[in-house]
Design an enzyme around this catalytic site. Structure first.
Site, short mmCIF file in Angstrom:
data_model
loop_
_atom_site.label_atom_id
_atom_site.label_comp_id
_atom_site.label_asym_id
_atom_site.label_seq_id
_atom_site.Cartn_x
_atom_site.Cartn_y
_atom_site.Cartn_z
N GLY A 1 -34.07 -14.90 4.90
CA GLY A 1 -34.83 -16.16 4.34
C GLY A 1 -33.98 -17.05 3.99
N ARG B 1 -19.67 -28.67 0.93
CA ARG B 1 -20.37 -29.29 2.30
C ARG B 1 -21.87 -28.54 2.43
NH1 ARG B 1 -19.63 -31.36 7.91
NH2 ARG B 1 -17.44 -31.24 7.22
N LEU C 1 -24.91 -28.16 4.44
CA LEU C 1 -25.20 -28.28 5.98
C LEU C 1 -26.69 -28.96 5.88
CD1 LEU C 1 -24.00 -24.55 6.68
CD2 LEU C 1 -22.64 -27.01 7.29
N LYS D 1 -32.40 -29.41 2.85
CA LYS D 1 -33.68 -29.14 2.40
C LYS D 1 -33.43 -27.50 2.14
CE LYS D 1 -38.28 -28.98 4.48
NZ LYS D 1 -38.97 -29.71 5.79
N GLN E 1 -32.98 -22.86 -1.52
CA GLN E 1 -32.19 -21.91 -2.36
C GLN E 1 -31.79 -22.04 -3.83
OE1 GLN E 1 -31.77 -19.18 -0.97
NE2 GLN E 1 -30.02 -19.26 0.21
N GLY F 1 -21.60 -22.50 -0.44
CA GLY F 1 -22.62 -21.66 -0.70
C GLY F 1 -23.49 -22.12 -1.79
N GLU G 1 -26.80 -17.98 -4.75
CA GLU G 1 -26.77 -17.59 -6.05
C GLU G 1 -26.68 -18.45 -7.09
OE1 GLU G 1 -26.33 -13.52 -5.44
OE2 GLU G 1 -24.84 -13.85 -3.77
MO1 MOS Z 1 -26.44 -10.78 -3.05
S1 MOS Z 1 -27.19 -10.05 -4.81
O1 MOS Z 1 -24.85 -10.32 -2.69
O2 MOS Z 1 -27.56 -10.22 -1.61
#
Ligand code: MOS
Length: 744
Positions: free
Chosen positions: A473, A634, A636, A639, A644, A708, A711
């Protein structure tokens, strides 16, 4: 041809997902498929004294009932986490049904297999089980006096104690000290799709359709448990309805599905119910965190002590790494982080979105707010005064940072400047209004093994990229299509990204916010290798307009290779390939992450701001505004990145105000194991959420500089909200979730 990277491309799998065309693991339909239902232990501790399956065995459609008396024994229990993720990753080192011992409520004690789901469910109700119950401990409060300090936690990856300087002495000398203990309720992940496995044997070859964040980890874990070569186990997962960490480790039901299928000689589907999800695939542990800060009058931190106490299972030393970034966020010469654990009759806790940092940063960022008030400093100014220009744990430079820019941009967007710091002074009718902020930080993980991917180019100009990762997802397939299109120099709609199958080259699990960085690196390398290979063919071909050209002068756009300075000298990939009688050509790419001891501080940073309204008479909190500014390297796809980050921020709202699992310590069971009673944030809770991105360039983490954003959106959001609640009502609440009873 404008670059695809950086464009807000729609999800390539979006249409299949919203039209129902995407098939999830519980929707795999196979001939002669049977259905398995798990029966969980009703007591948290003891042994099975009697189990009578005869009524259930005689029920219509029942094919078999597995219990500890007739199930195959597992071959070997792999360790919890090996040195690197991406290898086997069992969720706990306990495999159920190997004997009559019960270690936690909900632990599988029987598997019923029938020709329909309803018949299996009915037969499960006919099994009679008695237990010899032994005393249990299931909560932190019950086990407080039995705490121990583990040598290492988190599957051995993290030491149980980290320290620098002399905290004791510097605390004694500090002008100002703040000491607070924060309490966190246990949390459960609740992805929209509960875990499910469909297991099919063909001779000694096993195929698993499994809802997993790590197909290779599933393959290796099940192979180890069953004593099979990994080459005999294939794992396929094309669509996953969320996971948030509860599908990152491989839990016993996956292997039980395989054992059930082998036992009845038919494909078997085992889907967990929503209630079973609460005792089958981990949780974020209940915890206490004590923060002690010592600072000088000017606000510079001198000492920071961060202790955590939390329950783990009877068999594994697990705590989410809440003290991970706490040692690195601020310049502070004296630091001490200690984990303490309590053995309880629960399953092993596990990763849950923003593992460690969402709770650890809540504690630190709320304590920083208290310190700011103690010093009479603006909370943002206090953070700036303690800004870590280098990694304070090592003295190494950061690979990239951007935190000051996040603070500044966030403060502008939110209108932080000129905030009246005095609590309980802003009103809107009956509502008390408050604002708060917090820092967001999440490590950039380099713990993955070498990644591989394959790129194939067809003579018609289309390309297929294959990598054995999965998309739960997060938008993986979408952004990898973009990375491949740019690397090859072909239009986006000419690229297809294939994933979710262990037959493909082995690449990353989607965990720890590392997926986009890890997989983009190897996809980039694979398509670059392919492009260079095709260009080399052209340069060596005297019939090619590029014959003997300098490879550095060749560019590709719209599938056509040409000289950068003389674009009319060139030809298409297809013209070249067909002249060589090639219908297609392909290349493998690999990428090894930088070593763990890379001399850089590696983290993603951001700033969170919140405005809340509190009705102190009714104990209501409404989050009115959230502003988050992040520097995830960066971007990517703006949207999917925003989605996220916004999702993370809204989860922070849930963490602050809604989410909590309660243990019924009399019976040792989770008391609110349903979406009716475990509250998650829904659209009606969602305020105006503003997400902004700060560009930082990073040459260390991976080839494209992707840090990233899976989280970090959640980290700091709950702290900003809790700090805003204090600003609104003038009272600190040191417990999550903040509930009505705390406010009255
Ligand atoms: Mo994440 S909590 O490492 O899926």
């Amino acid at each position: 041809m404008s670059p695809a990277i950086g464009r807000s491309v729609d999800r390539v799998d979006g249409r299949a997902k919203v039209t129902g065309a995407g098939r999830y693991s519980a929707e795999i339909a196979l001939d002669t498929m049977a259905y398995a239902v798990l029966v969980g232990a009703h007591v948290p501790s003891g042994r099975i004294s009697m189990i009578n399956t005869s009524n259930a065995e005689q029920a219509e459609g029942v094919l078999a009932i597995l219990t500890h008396r007739n199930i195959e024994r597992i071959a070997a229990q792999p360790p919890l986490l090996p040195s690197l993720l991406g290898q086997s990753a069992p969720g706990e080192t306990f495999f159920p049904m190997q004997d009559d011992i019960v270690q936690y409520a909900g632990q599988p004690v029987a598997v019923v297999i029938a020709d329909t789901l309803e018949r299996a469910q009915h037969a499960a109700t006919l099994i009679q089980i008695s237990y010899e119950e032994t005393p249990s401990i299931t909560t932190l409060d019950q086990g407080r006096n039995h705490a121990y300090e583990p040598e290492r936690i988190f599957g051995g990856l993290i030491p149980g104690r980290v320290a620098r300087g002399n905290v004791e002495a510097s605390l004694a000398e500090a002008d100002v000290r703040i000491g607070v203990t924060y309490r966190f309720a246990a949390n459960h992940h609740n992805p929209i799709e509960p875990s499910a496995t469909t297991a099919v044997w063909d001779g000694d070859q096993l195929t698993l359709y499994d809802s997993t964040q790590g197909i290779t980890a599933t393959q290796l874990t099940v192979a180890a448990l069953l004593g099979l070569s990994p080459s005999k186990v294939r794992v396929i997962t094309h669509f996953i309805g969320g996971g948030f960490g509860c599908k990152a480790m491989i839990w016993p039901h996956v292997t039980l599905a395989a054992l059930a299928a082998r036992h009845v000689g038919r494909p078997v589907k085992l889907a967990l119910s929503r209630e079973q999800m609460f005792s089958s695939c981990g949780h974020r542990e209940e915890q206490l965190q004590q923060v002690v800060l010592g600072a000088n009058r000017d606000g510079h931190l001198a000492a920071f002590r961060h202790h955590k106490l939390s329950p783990t299972s009877p068999f594994d030393d697990w705590a989410e790494p809440s003290l991970g970034m706490s040692a690195q966020l601020y310049t502070c010469p004296n630091y001490e982080g200690i984990y303490r654990l309590i053995r309880t009759n629960t399953m092993t806790p596990t990763f849950m979105r923003g593992p460690g940092e969402t709770t650890g940063m809540f504690a630190l960022e709320c304590a920083m707010d208290e310190l700011a008030y103690e010093l009479g400093l603006d909370p943002l100014e206090l953070r700036l005064r303690n800004h870590a220009d280098v990694d304070p744990a090592t003295g190494n430079p950061w690979s990239s940072k951007g935190l000051k820019e996040c603070y500044q941009r966030g403060a502008e967007l939110f209108g932080w400047q000129g905030r009246n710091p005095i609590p309980r002074t802003l009103r809107d009718g009956n509502w008390l209004i408050g604002t708060g902020m917090a820092t967001a930080v999440y490590p950039v993980a380099l713990f993955m093994p070498t990644q591989r991917a394959r790129a194939r180019l067809y003579a018609d100009g289309s390309a297929v990229i294959q990598a054995g990762t999965q998309d739960f997802g997060i938008g993986m397939a979408t952004v990898m299509t973009q990375v491949a299109a740019d690397g090859l120099g072909v239009p986006l709609n000419c690229v297809r990204f294939e994933y979710g199958d262990t037959e493909l080259p082995n690449s990353s699990a989607a965990v720890g916010s590392s997926g986009a960085g890890m997989v983009s690196a190897v996809v980039h390398n694979a398509v670059t290798a392919l492009r260079d290979q095709v260009i080399a063919l052209a340069l060596a071909d005297e019939r090619s307009p590029l014959y003997h050209a300098d490879p550095a002068s060749v560019v590709v756009s719209d599938g056509r290779m040409m000289l950068r300075d003389r674009p009319n000298r060139g030809e298409t990939y297809g013209e070249l390939l067909l002249r060589h009688h090639l219908q297609d050509t392909e290349a493998l790419g690999s990428w090894t992450p930088p070593p763990l001891n890379t001399p850089y501080g590696l983290a993603t940073f951001g700033a969170q701001f919140a405005e809340v309204a509190v009705d102190a008479d009714l104990g209501l909190v409404r989050v009115r505004r959230l502003v988050g500014v992040f520097a995830p390297g960066r971007v990517l796809n703006p949207k999917t990145a925003r989605s996220q980050l916004m999702g993370g921020m809204l989860w922070g709202l849930g963490q602050a105000l809604l989410e909590g699992t309660s243990m019924d310590s009399q019976r040792g069971r989770w008391a609110n194991a349903s979406l009716g009673e475990y509250l998650v944030a829904v659209n009606a809770d969602a305020p105006d959420v503003e997400v902004d991105l700060i560009e930082v360039h990073d040459e260390i983490v991976n080839p494209l500089g992707v840090k990233g954003c899976g989280e970090i959106g959640q980290v700091g959001a709950a702290a900003a909200i809790a700090n805003a609640v204090f600003h609104a009502i003038g009272r600190r609440i040191h417990e999550l979730p903040i509930r009505i009873e705390h406010l009255l």
